[in-house]
Design an enzyme around this catalytic site. Structure first.
Site: not given
Ligand SMILES: *Cc1c(COP(=O)(O)O)cnc(C)c1O
Length: 389
Positions: A45, A194
């Site tokens: 993490r 995107k």
């Protein structure tokens, strides 16, 4: 060496094996020699070598100090909002991405963060709302779906004179077309889903910071809240970035051809594309977007109805009907029924999203094939209209 070549050259060849692509470190933890003695990684993490490689690349791409990879674009936006405290205020572009609007109003409002939505296409409009509680100015340029442009440099000057930071969601432009940190912004966020990843095969988000002070704060939030991007997706985003420059140039070129085609068709009412000289803020786009206007175009039909739009968006073959944008395959969407369906009709129309407004995300196919695809769909609505008459 060109900037992009230099960045791609900096992606390390694996020192252990010579692997030319960045290895996927699919691990949760790292073995330590003694407590606290490690090779720079202790728990996935906090840090992971595949993620670190991606974060270094995007920091360079955006000319920032550090980059941070998150599970989605919204997780990246969420991390930036967590810089604030109860009582702080944000001034945000009025046609902000719907998911950011939902996050601000339905999650952060109850924690005492107030957001003013302002038409930032005129930089001076922020003066009415800016005060000593304003901590962030939140911009998107171009916006979705009507491609409004805001002057990042001018707004950054105003913001800084009031001690506020400027955040630019650079998803629509990509760092190939626009470098907000160079224009004065302090933080850039991306939905890497995107253009950056570019293949419609994952969701991911990025934050890029300008100063060591901001980097330290975002690093803390990234680790404390934990919405990091996994190593496999980091690998795919790196692979996407290797062709980002090529893709964005081709998409911009294709979009220019399509925008000009649409401008000359009698079935079309308005065309929204920052590369057209008829666009309200074309000059600002020209100045801050490096001559590249991206692959998103919106347009409305003379026959301004949901039915006509439906007819059109179900007739294209290469333009696939789907939400999202920025991938190599062209997409078409109808905001009134898809991305903006939850916005009341009046509000939608007042922000320029007419019933027939159609959004294209232009891919890297042959532009003539794309034009033909649109032409066929236009002729088919014509046909339907004639049948009705
Ligand atoms: C898609 C998008 C987002 C959200 O990103 P996700 O990866 O879907 O969470 C944020 N901002 C803009 C401008 C977007 O287009």
């Amino acid at each position: 060496m060109s900037r992009i070549t230099e960045i791609l050259e900096s992606i390390p060849v694996d020192p252990l094996t010579g692997s030319i692509s960045v290895p996927i470190y699919q691990t949760s933890t790292f073995v330590q020699e003694a407590p606290g003695i490690n090779k720079g990684f202790d728990y996935a993490r906090s840090n992971n070598p595949t993620r670190l490689a991606l974060e270094n690349i995007v920091a360079q791409m955006e000319m920032g100090h550090k980059g941070f990879a998150f599970a989605t674009g919204l997780a990246a936006i969420d991390a930036v909002v967590k810089l604030l405290e109860s009582g702080d205020e944000i001034i945000a572009v009025d046609d902000i991405y719907g998911g950011a609007y939902r996050l601000f109003t339905q999650i952060y409002q109850k924690f005492g963060i107030k957001v003013h939505y302002v038409d930032t296409t005129q930089a001076e409009n922020i003066l009415e709302f800016i005060n000593d509680k304003t901590k962030l100015i939140w911009l998107e340029s171009p916006t979705n779906p009507t491609l409004k442009i805001s002057d990042i440099q001018k707004i950054s000057e105003i913001a800084h004179s009031f001690g506020a930071l400027v955040v630019v969601d650079n998803t629509f432009a990509s760092p190939i077309a626009q470098l907000p940190l160079e224009l004065g912004a302090d933080i850039v966020v991306h939905s890497a889903t995107k253009y950056i990843a570019g293949h419609s095969d994952l969701v991911a988000g990025l934050v890029i910071t300008k100063t060591p002070e901001l980097s330290e704060k975002i690093k803390f939030i990234q680790n404390a809240s934990g919405a990091i991007l996994g190593p496999w997706d980091c690998f795919l985003v790196i692979r996407g970035i290797e062709s980002l420059d090529l893709r964005v140039r081709q998409q911009s070129e294709n979009a220019k051809i399509i925008a000009n085609f649409l401008m000359n068709r009698e079935e079309i009412d308005k065309v929204y594309y920052p590369g057209l000289t008829t666009h309200t803020n074309h000059e600002i786009a020209q100045k801050q977007q490096n001559g590249l206007f991206g692959g998103v175009i919106s347009f409305s039909l003379k026959k301004d109805s949901i039915d006509a739009a439906n007819q059109f968006v179900t007739q294209t073959k290469l333009f696939k009907l789907a939400e999202s944008l920025g991938g190599v395959k062209s997409l078409i969407s109808h905001p009134a029924q898809m991305t903006h369906a939850s916005v009341p009709r009046e509000k939608r129309i007042s922000s320029g999203i007419q019933d027939s407004l159609i959004r294209l995300s232009v891919g890297i196919e042959d532009p003539l094939d794309l034009v033909q695809d649109l032409e066929k769909a236009l002729l088919s609505i014509d046909q339907k209209i004639k049948e009705i008459i």
